[in-house]
Design a protein around this motif. Sequence first.
Motif, PDB file in Angstrom:
ATOM      1  N   ILE A 109       0.848  -1.193   0.000  1.00 33.52           N
ATOM      2  CA  ILE A 109       0.000   0.000   0.000  1.00 33.52           C
ATOM      3  C   ILE A 109       0.884   1.244   0.000  1.00 33.52           C
ATOM      4  O   ILE A 109       1.825   1.339   0.791  1.00 33.52           O
ATOM      5  N   PHE A 110       0.555   2.180  -0.870  1.00 33.08           N
ATOM      6  CA  PHE A 110       1.294   3.440  -0.968  1.00 33.08           C
ATOM      7  C   PHE A 110       0.328   4.605  -0.768  1.00 33.08           C
ATOM      8  O   PHE A 110      -0.861   4.499  -1.091  1.00 33.08           O
ATOM      9  N   GLY A 111       0.864   5.708  -0.236  1.00 34.21           N
ATOM     10  CA  GLY A 111       0.052   6.911  -0.064  1.00 34.21           C
ATOM     11  C   GLY A 111      -0.314   7.204   1.372  1.00 34.21           C
ATOM     12  O   GLY A 111      -0.923   8.227   1.671  1.00 34.21           O
ATOM     13  N   HIS A 112       0.061   6.310   2.302  1.00 37.68           N
ATOM     14  CA  HIS A 112      -0.261   6.482   3.716  1.00 37.68           C
ATOM     15  C   HIS A 112       0.929   7.011   4.506  1.00 37.68           C
ATOM     16  O   HIS A 112       0.834   7.215   5.720  1.00 37.68           O
ATOM     17  N   GLU A 113       2.047   7.227   3.841  1.00 34.14           N
ATOM     18  CA  GLU A 113       3.291   7.519   4.554  1.00 34.14           C
ATOM     19  C   GLU A 113       3.228   8.823   5.340  1.00 34.14           C
ATOM     20  O   GLU A 113       3.810   8.938   6.426  1.00 34.14           O
ATOM     21  N   GLN A 114       2.532   9.816   4.824  1.00 33.86           N
ATOM     22  CA  GLN A 114       2.415  11.111   5.490  1.00 33.86           C
ATOM     23  C   GLN A 114       1.021  11.269   6.094  1.00 33.86           C
ATOM     24  O   GLN A 114       0.039  10.786   5.534  1.00 33.86           O
ATOM     25  N   PRO A 115       0.925  11.961   7.262  1.00 34.56           N
ATOM     26  CA  PRO A 115      -0.398  12.200   7.851  1.00 34.56           C
ATOM     27  C   PRO A 115      -1.295  12.995   6.904  1.00 34.56           C
ATOM     28  O   PRO A 115      -0.830  13.817   6.119  1.00 34.56           O
ATOM     29  N   ILE A 116      -2.594  12.749   7.001  1.00 33.13           N
ATOM     30  CA  ILE A 116      -3.585  13.421   6.165  1.00 33.13           C
ATOM     31  C   ILE A 116      -4.417  14.328   7.059  1.00 33.13           C
ATOM     32  O   ILE A 116      -4.875  13.908   8.123  1.00 33.13           O
ATOM     33  N   CYS A 163      -5.651  -4.059   2.057  1.00 37.47           N
ATOM     34  CA  CYS A 163      -5.732  -4.450   0.646  1.00 37.47           C
ATOM     35  C   CYS A 163      -5.485  -5.948   0.563  1.00 37.47           C
ATOM     36  O   CYS A 163      -4.481  -6.454   1.086  1.00 37.47           O
ATOM     37  N   THR A 164      -6.408  -6.650  -0.088  1.00 38.67           N
ATOM     38  CA  THR A 164      -6.325  -8.109  -0.193  1.00 38.67           C
ATOM     39  C   THR A 164      -6.265  -8.516  -1.662  1.00 38.67           C
ATOM     40  O   THR A 164      -6.999  -7.967  -2.492  1.00 38.67           O
ATOM     41  N   VAL A 165      -5.385  -9.477  -1.981  1.00 42.10           N
ATOM     42  CA  VAL A 165      -5.282  -9.996  -3.342  1.00 42.10           C
ATOM     43  C   VAL A 165      -5.981 -11.353  -3.402  1.00 42.10           C
ATOM     44  O   VAL A 165      -5.786 -12.207  -2.539  1.00 42.10           O
ATOM     45  N   ASP A 166      -6.853 -11.507  -4.395  1.00 43.50           N
ATOM     46  CA  ASP A 166      -7.546 -12.773  -4.628  1.00 43.50           C
ATOM     47  C   ASP A 166      -7.015 -13.396  -5.922  1.00 43.50           C
ATOM     48  O   ASP A 166      -6.924 -12.722  -6.951  1.00 43.50           O
ATOM     49  N   HIS A 167      -6.682 -14.700  -5.828  1.00 44.35           N
ATOM     50  CA  HIS A 167      -6.150 -15.392  -7.005  1.00 44.35           C
ATOM     51  C   HIS A 167      -6.354 -16.887  -6.835  1.00 44.35           C
ATOM     52  O   HIS A 167      -6.280 -17.419  -5.720  1.00 44.35           O
ATOM     53  N   GLU A 168      -6.605 -17.555  -7.949  1.00 40.81           N
ATOM     54  CA  GLU A 168      -6.872 -18.998  -7.890  1.00 40.81           C
ATOM     55  C   GLU A 168      -5.675 -19.798  -7.396  1.00 40.81           C
ATOM     56  O   GLU A 168      -5.844 -20.899  -6.856  1.00 40.81           O
ATOM     57  N   SER A 169      -4.468 -19.244  -7.543  1.00 35.13           N
ATOM     58  CA  SER A 169      -3.285 -19.975  -7.088  1.00 35.13           C
ATOM     59  C   SER A 169      -3.194 -20.021  -5.566  1.00 35.13           C
ATOM     60  O   SER A 169      -2.471 -20.853  -5.005  1.00 35.13           O
ATOM     61  N   ARG A 228      -4.158 -13.281   0.922  1.00 31.70           N
ATOM     62  CA  ARG A 228      -2.861 -12.612   1.042  1.00 31.70           C
ATOM     63  C   ARG A 228      -3.157 -11.117   1.068  1.00 31.70           C
ATOM     64  O   ARG A 228      -3.680 -10.576   0.087  1.00 31.70           O
ATOM     65  N   SER A 229      -2.864 -10.472   2.205  1.00 30.81           N
ATOM     66  CA  SER A 229      -3.271  -9.080   2.366  1.00 30.81           C
ATOM     67  C   SER A 229      -2.224  -8.279   3.123  1.00 30.81           C
ATOM     68  O   SER A 229      -1.317  -8.831   3.741  1.00 30.81           O
ATOM     69  N   THR A 230      -2.395  -6.961   3.068  1.00 33.31           N
ATOM     70  CA  THR A 230      -1.543  -6.009   3.784  1.00 33.31           C
ATOM     71  C   THR A 230      -2.446  -4.980   4.450  1.00 33.31           C
ATOM     72  O   THR A 230      -3.434  -4.539   3.862  1.00 33.31           O
ATOM     73  N   THR A 231      -2.103  -4.601   5.686  1.00 37.30           N
ATOM     74  CA  THR A 231      -2.875  -3.612   6.444  1.00 37.30           C
ATOM     75  C   THR A 231      -1.973  -2.467   6.872  1.00 37.30           C
ATOM     76  O   THR A 231      -0.849  -2.703   7.341  1.00 37.30           O
ATOM     77  N   GLN A 232      -2.475  -1.252   6.709  1.00 40.29           N
ATOM     78  CA  GLN A 232      -1.763  -0.056   7.145  1.00 40.29           C
ATOM     79  C   GLN A 232      -2.711   0.811   7.971  1.00 40.29           C
ATOM     80  O   GLN A 232      -3.913   0.839   7.713  1.00 40.29           O
TER      81      GLN A 232
END
Length: 369
Positions: free
Chosen positions: A106-113, A180-186, A192-196
């Motif tokens: 995930i990109f775009g969370h690095e700086q406070p909003i 953000c979660t990735v869905d794939h048949e493999s 497989r996900s990432t949380t920020q």
Amino acid sequence: ESQPTTSDETVVAGGTVVLKCQVEDPDDSSLQWSNPAQQTLYFGEKRALRDNRIQLERSTPNELTISISDVVLSDEGEYTCSIFTMPVRTAKALVTVLGIPQKPQIFGHEQPIDEEKIARLTCRSSGSKPAAQLRWKKGNKDLKDEGTEVVEDPNGKTFTVSSRVEFRVTKEDNEAEVTCTVDHESLQNSERSTTQKLQVHYKPTAKIEPHPQYPREGEKLQLQCDGQGNPIPQEFLWEKEGSDAPLQLSSDSVLIFPFLNKSDSGTYVCTATSSMGSVVAKYNLDVSDASPVPSTSSTYHAVIGGVVAVIVFLLLSLLIVLGHYLIRHKGTYLTHEAKGSDDAPDADTAIINAEGGQASGDDKKEYFI
């Protein structure tokens, strides 16, 4: 029937694929497996290609089964099973190798909003084949993406997938988790996900707390300007309504009165400031009269008075109990004293008996000569 039969197979990169070729009537001919490059892998039970990943599983006149372990993307393609009759008959088996997507970033969370501003986040995952699907959540709530981009990786076989979301942030979004979660048949039904965590800057709040809560004249008082926010206020201005000059301006949020006077009564104002703005809190100070402090002598007298009161109470209780006891025994005596008059034939005799003057049969008699 001497036509061989096979089946298409799908395998995840790194896994093992099994290729089976069968024929009902081999007609005394051998079966053969070859790869997409038309290199012979096995002819009957004989290995033809030096690749330890490829192993013979079963070889009979009616069947030739092999396995390929540690499959890589380049193993994908059409494999051919042949039987050398006249003419040669073949069957194709398409092997599809699935590329496993990498853990998303995930990109775009690095700086406070800042609150009420738009957060723009991007999620990216590479290495999927076919292209993976990405989905978003904020806490337990789904987020709708603003668009997905698919780009072929340099190896020409796998893909990088990117997804964007945009939403307006509020104070409540501070420390909120975006996933953000990735869905794939493999991935075979696994996630497989990432949380920020989001960092949201919002305006400060403040309130004034007195210590002690009910200040009195002559006591020490501290007024605490409790500033909250993100970032936390770093500057505190203290003023008294009706006074021209400020009382204190510093990073210290506490205003101290070492010795309260009646003249300190009034309304005090704290202005707490952070990079997101300022907030004002007020406190109305009403100094009460000093508490009377008991002297040592009066305390001593109070103790003595209490002891004396207890002793007097005990003596009175003892007298009451003793009087009750005596009254009961006096009644018993009088009752016995009155005995003997009950059987007297006349009043004079009863009086004599009551006074104890009744003579018994053994009393001495007087004789006059």
